[in-house]
Design an enzyme around this catalytic site. Structure first.
Site, PDB file in Angstrom:
ATOM      1  CD  GLU A  81      34.049  11.355  -9.713  1.00 33.29           C
ATOM      2  OE1 GLU A  81      35.055  11.019 -10.341  1.00 33.29           O
ATOM      3  OE2 GLU A  81      32.894  11.306 -10.183  1.00 33.29           O
ATOM      4  CB  CYS A 113      29.704  10.135 -11.640  1.00 39.52           C
ATOM      5  SG  CYS A 113      31.034  11.140 -12.307  1.00 39.52           S
ATOM      6  CB  THR A 154      32.990  18.457 -19.234  1.00 43.37           C
ATOM      7  OG1 THR A 154      34.269  17.829 -19.077  1.00 43.37           O
ATOM      8  CG2 THR A 154      32.636  18.474 -20.708  1.00 43.37           C
ATOM      9  CB  SER A 203      34.889   8.667 -20.757  1.00 47.43           C
ATOM     10  OG  SER A 203      34.560   9.893 -21.377  1.00 47.43           O
ATOM     11  CG  HIS A 235      26.623  10.798 -14.751  1.00 51.97           C
ATOM     12  ND1 HIS A 235      26.837  11.819 -13.876  1.00 51.97           N
ATOM     13  CD2 HIS A 235      27.795  10.618 -15.426  1.00 51.97           C
ATOM     14  CE1 HIS A 235      28.090  12.244 -14.000  1.00 51.97           C
ATOM     15  NE2 HIS A 235      28.690  11.524 -14.934  1.00 51.97           N
ATOM     16  CE  LYS A 244      28.005  12.626 -27.414  1.00 53.94           C
ATOM     17  NZ  LYS A 244      28.165  12.568 -28.856  1.00 53.94           N
ATOM     18  CG  ASN A 278      30.610  16.086 -14.506  1.00 52.40           C
ATOM     19  OD1 ASN A 278      29.696  15.657 -13.802  1.00 52.40           O
ATOM     20  ND2 ASN A 278      31.502  15.309 -15.081  1.00 52.40           N
ATOM     21  CB  SER A 310      34.594   6.925 -15.109  1.00 50.55           C
ATOM     22  OG  SER A 310      33.982   7.751 -16.054  1.00 50.55           O
TER      23      SER A 310
HETATM   24  N1  CAA Z   1      28.696  23.634 -33.351  1.00 48.12           N
HETATM   25  C1  CAA Z   1      27.958  22.593 -32.894  1.00 48.12           C
HETATM   26  N2  CAA Z   1      28.511  21.408 -32.490  1.00 48.12           N
HETATM   27  C2  CAA Z   1      29.856  21.293 -32.549  1.00 48.12           C
HETATM   28  C3  CAA Z   1      30.675  22.336 -33.028  1.00 48.12           C
HETATM   29  C4  CAA Z   1      30.041  23.550 -33.439  1.00 48.12           C
HETATM   30  N3  CAA Z   1      30.751  24.584 -33.892  1.00 48.12           N
HETATM   31  N4  CAA Z   1      31.965  21.922 -32.965  1.00 48.12           N
HETATM   32  C5  CAA Z   1      31.949  20.668 -32.474  1.00 48.12           C
HETATM   33  N5  CAA Z   1      30.675  20.292 -32.221  1.00 48.12           N
HETATM   34  C6  CAA Z   1      30.209  19.025 -31.631  1.00 48.12           C
HETATM   35  C7  CAA Z   1      30.935  17.802 -32.163  1.00 48.12           C
HETATM   36  O1  CAA Z   1      30.401  17.382 -33.417  1.00 48.12           O
HETATM   37  C8  CAA Z   1      30.678  16.831 -31.029  1.00 48.12           C
HETATM   38  O2  CAA Z   1      29.359  16.336 -31.134  1.00 48.12           O
HETATM   39  P1  CAA Z   1      29.097  14.739 -31.143  1.00 48.12           P
HETATM   40  O3  CAA Z   1      29.656  14.223 -29.838  1.00 48.12           O
HETATM   41  O4  CAA Z   1      27.613  14.631 -31.204  1.00 48.12           O
HETATM   42  O5  CAA Z   1      29.828  14.198 -32.310  1.00 48.12           O
HETATM   43  C9  CAA Z   1      30.702  17.709 -29.789  1.00 48.12           C
HETATM   44  O6  CAA Z   1      30.540  19.053 -30.257  1.00 48.12           O
HETATM   45  C10 CAA Z   1      31.998  17.623 -29.017  1.00 48.12           C
HETATM   46  O7  CAA Z   1      33.047  17.792 -29.916  1.00 48.12           O
HETATM   47  P2  CAA Z   1      34.392  16.916 -29.792  1.00 48.12           P
HETATM   48  O8  CAA Z   1      34.053  15.481 -29.597  1.00 48.12           O
HETATM   49  O9  CAA Z   1      35.267  17.290 -30.916  1.00 48.12           O
HETATM   50  O10 CAA Z   1      34.950  17.537 -28.445  1.00 48.12           O
HETATM   51  P3  CAA Z   1      36.267  17.212 -27.635  1.00 48.12           P
HETATM   52  O11 CAA Z   1      37.183  16.310 -28.371  1.00 48.12           O
HETATM   53  O12 CAA Z   1      36.787  18.530 -27.202  1.00 48.12           O
HETATM   54  O13 CAA Z   1      35.765  16.387 -26.363  1.00 48.12           O
HETATM   55  C11 CAA Z   1      34.599  15.618 -24.487  1.00 48.12           C
HETATM   56  C12 CAA Z   1      34.500  16.444 -25.760  1.00 48.12           C
HETATM   57  C13 CAA Z   1      35.078  14.201 -24.825  1.00 48.12           C
HETATM   58  C14 CAA Z   1      33.227  15.532 -23.863  1.00 48.12           C
HETATM   59  C15 CAA Z   1      35.598  16.314 -23.525  1.00 48.12           C
HETATM   60  O14 CAA Z   1      35.058  17.531 -23.092  1.00 48.12           O
HETATM   61  C16 CAA Z   1      35.973  15.478 -22.314  1.00 48.12           C
HETATM   62  O15 CAA Z   1      36.909  14.707 -22.342  1.00 48.12           O
HETATM   63  N6  CAA Z   1      35.209  15.633 -21.178  1.00 48.12           N
HETATM   64  C17 CAA Z   1      35.473  14.880 -19.950  1.00 48.12           C
HETATM   65  C18 CAA Z   1      35.019  13.442 -20.055  1.00 48.12           C
HETATM   66  C19 CAA Z   1      33.541  13.252 -20.029  1.00 48.12           C
HETATM   67  O16 CAA Z   1      32.787  14.113 -19.621  1.00 48.12           O
HETATM   68  N7  CAA Z   1      33.107  12.064 -20.453  1.00 48.12           N
HETATM   69  C20 CAA Z   1      31.694  11.709 -20.431  1.00 48.12           C
HETATM   70  C21 CAA Z   1      31.454  10.226 -20.213  1.00 48.12           C
HETATM   71  S1  CAA Z   1      32.306   9.688 -18.712  1.00 48.12           S
HETATM   72  C22 CAA Z   1      31.284  10.133 -17.440  1.00 48.12           C
HETATM   73  O17 CAA Z   1      30.126  10.400 -17.627  1.00 48.12           O
HETATM   74  C23 CAA Z   1      31.869  10.210 -16.044  1.00 48.12           C
HETATM   75  C24 CAA Z   1      32.199  11.618 -15.745  1.00 48.12           C
HETATM   76  O18 CAA Z   1      31.381  12.348 -15.177  1.00 48.12           O
HETATM   77  C25 CAA Z   1      33.521  12.139 -16.159  1.00 48.12           C
END
Ligand code: CAA
Length: 389
Positions: A81, A113, A154, A203, A235, A244, A278, A310
């Site tokens: 991709e 992916c 990521t 996502s 994945h 999760k 990733n 996605s």
């Molecule tokens: N200690 C321990 N844990 C902590 C922490 C700390 N100090 N601070 C935060 N956390 C935890 C949060 O509680 C959260 O855990 P949960 O998900 O279990 O609630 C986790 O860390 C992440 O925190 P946030 O949700 O606040 O993080 P964020 O808003 O920065 O976003 C993300 C995280 C959405 C993964 C972001 O990195 C992102 O957008 N990544 C790209 C998209 C992605 O990977 N999506 C996955 C599904 S899509 C897919 O699989 C296709 C693909 O390859 C893209």
């Protein structure tokens, strides 16, 4: 009697450099627990300026050709991709770098992916039609988000090459598959952009919906029960996503989400993704490589695979580990692919992230950075120039 078809060999490659998440956290003021525990990532591979999906793919596939020869390979399917051309398949460059016979069909596949799993299933179909043939599947991606965005943590880069044929030495892939497609805008990359666009939290929800959808179809198609599986390869955009997803699947099936049981089902599958980041299409199969390299004997044990792309398309399917598989693993080479990376600091990573060819149509050489067997030497007359060392 139905043929036994599946993964006969598996080899992977990753980028020249690595950025530890501690360096990213120090730059953006994030508490490191968020990366190490919250998303389950320790470091991410960063490609050199003279690496791309072609050099990574060729590096992953070369050991397979060295071990098995290319006589039976009549198809190369390149899944990605992070494509480098709108028309020409990256697989054609790999075919050339590896010196494969001209009597080969080569094609590139895309669905985020999920592409590598489509490639694997199409390969099985081709082998079914002519069991004398083998198919080389190459899944290669560079995951790139905007600097200083939530997705930045990521990122990663890797390629997995798999040889698909009859009487596989590693894993026999089974029928049926559970399938799921939904038109969602959780992650996408318009043609004019290098970095992906993503609605991160949407996502995660879309992925979990796909877990339910594929499992529902898998059971309706007469698949195995959950208890039969020795481990689950998900994945892994970040390794916590696998946790999760598995928790969600257990809940959906009415089971308790005992963390020790989940850790046993997934633990070994996350070792490579946790330090590579990733790798999009390659990620499920890096999970498989880590599982086979690190588990106790899995002979005869069924494994579950959940591939999510996605957009979205997903597939749940099973494979059974074949007797004698341990003699065919590449555990040392896999460790070496990870350990050979040179650590970069945040400033160097930022330079690498921002490096790109000018789009003026001129001739441009790339800085010589990679120590790998193949490099992208430059661009001339709009053509990418690759070198084998
Ligand atoms: N200690 C321990 N844990 C902590 C922490 C700390 N100090 N601070 C935060 N956390 C935890 C949060 O509680 C959260 O855990 P949960 O998900 O279990 O609630 C986790 O860390 C992440 O925190 P946030 O949700 O606040 O993080 P964020 O808003 O920065 O976003 C993300 C995280 C959405 C993964 C972001 O990195 C992102 O957008 N990544 C790209 C998209 C992605 O990977 N999506 C996955 C599904 S899509 C897919 O699989 C296709 C693909 O390859 C893209």
């Amino acid at each position: 009697m139905s043929l036994s078809i599946g993964i006969h060999d598996l080899s992977f490659a990753t980028g020249e450099f690595v950025l530890p998440h501690t360096a990213l956290a120090a730059h953006n003021g994030t508490e490191i627990g968020k990366y190490h525990l919250g998303i389950g990532q320790e470091s991410m591979s960063v490609p050199a300026a003279d690496e791309d999906i072609v050099t990574l793919g060729a590096t992953a596939a070369a050991p397979i050709i060295a071990r098995h020869g290319a006589e039976r390979i009549r198809t190369v399917v390149f899944a990605t991709e992070s494509s480098i051309d709108q028309a020409k398949s990256a697989g054609v460059y790999v075919h050339s770098l590896l010196g494969l016979p001209s009597a080969t069909r080569v094609v590139e596949l895309k669905q985020a992916c999920y592409g590598a799993t489509a490639a694997l299933q199409f390969a099985i179909g081709l082998v079914q039609r002519d069991p004398a043939q083998q198919v080389l599947v190459v899944a290669s991606d560079v995951s790139k988000y905007e600097l200083d965005s939530p997705g930045e943590a990521t990122q990663g880069a890797a390629a997995v090459a798999m040889l698909v044929g009859v009487d596989p030495a590693l894993v026999r892939i089974e029928d049926p598959s559970g399938l799921f497609t939904a038109d969602v805008m959780d992650f996408w990359r318009p043609n004019y952009r290098e970095a992906a666009l993503v609605d991160g939290h949407e996502s995660i929800g879309a992925y979990l919906q796909a877990v339910e959808g594929t499992w529902k179809d898998y059971t309706e198609q007469g698949g195995r029960t959950l208890e039969e599986f020795a481990a689950f390869c998900y994945h892994q955009p970040f390794t916590k996503m696998a946790y999760k997803a598995h928790r969600h699947l257990l809940n959906y099936c009415g089971y308790d989400t005992d963390e020790a049981v989940i850790a046993r089902a997934l633990g070994h599958t996350t070792a490579y993704n946790r330090v590579i980041g990733n790798s999009y299409t390659a990620s499920v199969y890096l999970g498989l490589a880590a599982l086979l390299d690190r588990s106790e004997d899995l002979t005869g044990r069924p494994l579950a695979f959940l591939s999510y792309g996605s957009g979205s398309v997903a597939e749940f399917f099973a494979g059974t580990v074949v007797a004698g598989y341990r003699e065919h693993l590449r555990t040392d080479a896999n460790r070496q692919a990870i350990d050979r990376r040179t650590e970069v600091d945040y400033a160097r990573y930022r330079d690498l992230h921002e490096w790109r060819f000018p789009t003026d149509g001129g001739d441009h050489a790339t800085p010589e950075q990679t120590t790998g067997p193949f490099r992208l030497a430059g661009i001339s007359g709009h053509k990418r120039l690759y070198q084998a060392r």
